[in-house]
Every structure is written in C-alpha cells, then in structure tokens.
Design a protein around this motif. Structure first.
Motif, PDB file in Angstrom:
ATOM      1  N   UNK A  45     -20.507  14.301 -22.067  1.00  0.00           N
ATOM      2  CA  UNK A  45     -20.744  14.524 -20.123  1.00  0.00           C
ATOM      3  C   UNK A  45     -19.419  14.352 -19.891  1.00  0.00           C
ATOM      4  N   UNK A  46     -18.511  13.784 -20.077  1.00  0.00           N
ATOM      5  CA  UNK A  46     -17.185  13.574 -19.449  1.00  0.00           C
ATOM      6  C   UNK A  46     -16.354  14.666 -19.732  1.00  0.00           C
ATOM      7  N   UNK A  47     -16.322  15.381 -20.993  1.00  0.00           N
ATOM      8  CA  UNK A  47     -15.559  16.426 -21.190  1.00  0.00           C
ATOM      9  C   UNK A  47     -16.195  17.976 -20.422  1.00  0.00           C
ATOM     10  N   UNK A  48     -17.507  17.567 -20.107  1.00  0.00           N
ATOM     11  CA  UNK A  48     -18.015  18.988 -19.465  1.00  0.00           C
ATOM     12  C   UNK A  48     -17.910  18.769 -18.064  1.00  0.00           C
ATOM     13  N   UNK A  49     -17.943  17.457 -17.499  1.00  0.00           N
ATOM     14  CA  UNK A  49     -17.436  17.403 -15.950  1.00  0.00           C
ATOM     15  C   UNK A  49     -16.017  17.761 -15.917  1.00  0.00           C
ATOM     16  N   UNK A  50     -15.070  17.354 -17.013  1.00  0.00           N
ATOM     17  CA  UNK A  50     -13.705  17.567 -16.630  1.00  0.00           C
ATOM     18  C   UNK A  50     -13.599  19.225 -16.710  1.00  0.00           C
ATOM     19  N   UNK A  51     -14.073  19.861 -17.571  1.00  0.00           N
ATOM     20  CA  UNK A  51     -14.124  21.363 -17.549  1.00  0.00           C
ATOM     21  C   UNK A  51     -14.484  22.067 -16.488  1.00  0.00           C
ATOM     22  N   UNK A  53     -14.806  20.565 -13.244  1.00  0.00           N
ATOM     23  CA  UNK A  53     -13.939  20.464 -12.199  1.00  0.00           C
ATOM     24  C   UNK A  53     -12.564  21.048 -12.272  1.00  0.00           C
ATOM     25  N   UNK A  54     -12.174  21.367 -13.430  1.00  0.00           N
ATOM     26  CA  UNK A  54     -10.833  22.308 -13.356  1.00  0.00           C
ATOM     27  C   UNK A  54     -10.916  23.693 -13.712  1.00  0.00           C
ATOM     28  N   UNK A  55     -12.159  24.246 -14.025  1.00  0.00           N
ATOM     29  CA  UNK A  55     -12.607  25.478 -14.418  1.00  0.00           C
ATOM     30  C   UNK A  55     -11.376  26.080 -15.117  1.00  0.00           C
ATOM     31  N   UNK A  60      -0.866  22.745 -18.006  1.00  0.00           N
ATOM     32  CA  UNK A  60      -0.566  22.162 -19.670  1.00  0.00           C
ATOM     33  C   UNK A  60      -1.005  20.893 -19.711  1.00  0.00           C
ATOM     34  N   UNK A  61      -1.011  19.929 -18.690  1.00  0.00           N
ATOM     35  CA  UNK A  61      -1.338  18.551 -18.766  1.00  0.00           C
ATOM     36  C   UNK A  61      -2.928  18.401 -18.848  1.00  0.00           C
ATOM     37  N   UNK A  62      -3.649  19.115 -18.087  1.00  0.00           N
ATOM     38  CA  UNK A  62      -5.176  19.206 -18.089  1.00  0.00           C
ATOM     39  C   UNK A  62      -5.410  19.712 -19.610  1.00  0.00           C
ATOM     40  N   UNK A  63      -4.855  20.691 -19.932  1.00  0.00           N
ATOM     41  CA  UNK A  63      -5.308  21.327 -21.322  1.00  0.00           C
ATOM     42  C   UNK A  63      -5.114  20.361 -22.325  1.00  0.00           C
ATOM     43  N   UNK A  64      -3.987  19.592 -22.523  1.00  0.00           N
ATOM     44  CA  UNK A  64      -3.738  18.670 -23.488  1.00  0.00           C
ATOM     45  C   UNK A  64      -4.857  17.742 -23.398  1.00  0.00           C
ATOM     46  N   UNK A  65      -5.198  17.043 -22.373  1.00  0.00           N
ATOM     47  CA  UNK A  65      -6.222  16.057 -22.259  1.00  0.00           C
ATOM     48  C   UNK A  65      -7.547  16.410 -22.653  1.00  0.00           C
ATOM     49  N   UNK A  66      -7.832  17.743 -22.333  1.00  0.00           N
ATOM     50  CA  UNK A  66      -8.955  18.328 -22.577  1.00  0.00           C
ATOM     51  C   UNK A  66      -9.056  18.548 -24.263  1.00  0.00           C
TER      52      UNK A  66
END
Length: 183
Positions: A45-51, A53-55, A60-66
């Motif tokens: 659920x956390x991963x889906x929400x993050x994806x 939210x950012x589309x 690079x920072x968000x990609x690494x976190x995901x």
C-alpha cells in the motif's frame, strides 16, 4: 458419465478444503506468517501510494526510494513463500497419494465430454488411458486438475487466505505483467 463428473467435482472440492485446512494448520495460523503478511500488505500500500503521488515525474532521489521499497517488498514476498513451502511438501505428498488412488478407480473411464478438442500437446493428459481417437472424451486426471485449480483459488479467496489485490499487483505473477520498474 454425469455421476462420475459430479463425483470428481465433489472430490475436487473436498481435496481443496483438505489442502487449505492443512495449510491453515501448518502456515496461516502461525505468528511468523501473520507478521510477514501484514508487512507485505503495508509495504504494498505504501509503495502504491508513493507511485501514485509522484507519477512519472520522478527525480533520482524518489526513484532510489521506490527501488529500495520494491526490493524490501520482494524480500518479504520471498520470505512469505519460504514460510508456505513447508506445507506445500506435505500437501503435495498427500495429494499425490490421493491422486494415484482416484486415478486407479477411474482408470480407462470417460468421465466427461469436452465441448472442444484440446490442443495437441494436451491430448496426453486429457485423453489419458482412454481408448479410441475421440479427443473430446475426457479422463479423470484432466477434469480433476481443472476443477481443483479453479476451486482452490476460490476457496482461498472465500476464506481470506489469498493475497490482496494490492500485494498481487505489486509483486507481479507468472501470468501478469511484472511490477513497473523505474529506470
């Protein structure tokens, strides 16, 4: 023939319930399984929400976190599969014994007529131990496998043992698309 077909359907339901009962005894009720399942659900659920939210506009920072979260989710799914593995051996052994017993009972008997001619590489299974060349005739093993595959999935959903849609979507499957990767 109808009696055999209904009997095989009944046998499939009983063996699916037996399999889920054994799995519940050996896996589903354990604390380790419960914790891993909850963790997989939470991470999915956390991963889906993050994806969402950012589309597609990710730096690079968000990609690494995901990617890190996807790796954690993959590891937890692997651990969950390992926990389930011990019951799979027991169920596999039990079903092999049951299958050989039922196969000897229905050996050489036409149990159903298929409304189609199966693909040639399935003829060996669908027409197993049957005489003649009418490939619309169905043997026990083929009907049993089809019934058990469909019934067991539905029993898992009814009893709440199937993974949630969110977790399934994130982990991917052999038949579905792999989880979306960010490169």
């Amino acid at each position: 023939m109808w009696a055999d077909t209904l009997l095989i359907l009944f046998i499939s339901i009983c063996t699916a319930l037996l399999g889920e009962g054994l799995t519940w005894l050996m896996v589903y009720r354990t604390e380790k399984f419960q914790k891993l399942k909850a963790e997989v659900e939470r991470q999915s659920k956390k991963l889906e929400k993050r994806k969402e939210a950012h589309g597609d506009s990710l730096d690079k920072q968000h990609k690494k976190k995901i990617e890190r979260e996807e790796e954690k989710l993959k590891n937890n799914n692997r651990d969950l599969s390992l926990v389930k593995m011990k019951s799979m051996f027991t169920i596999g052994f039990t079903f092999t014994a049951l299958l050989s017993m039922f196969n000897s009972i229905f050996d050489g008997r036409v149990v159903a007529r298929l409304p189609f001619v199966p693909v040639s590489w399935i003829h060996g299974l669908s027409h197993r131990n049957l005489s003649g060349d009418d490939y619309t005739e169905c043997s026990f093993i083929f009907l049993y496998i089809l019934c058990t595959m469909s019934i067991r999935q539905n029993i898992q959903k009814m009893l709440g043992f199937a993974p949630s849609r969110t977790a399934s979507k994130q982990s991917g499957s052999i038949f579905g698309p792999p989880p979306q990767q960010f490169k």
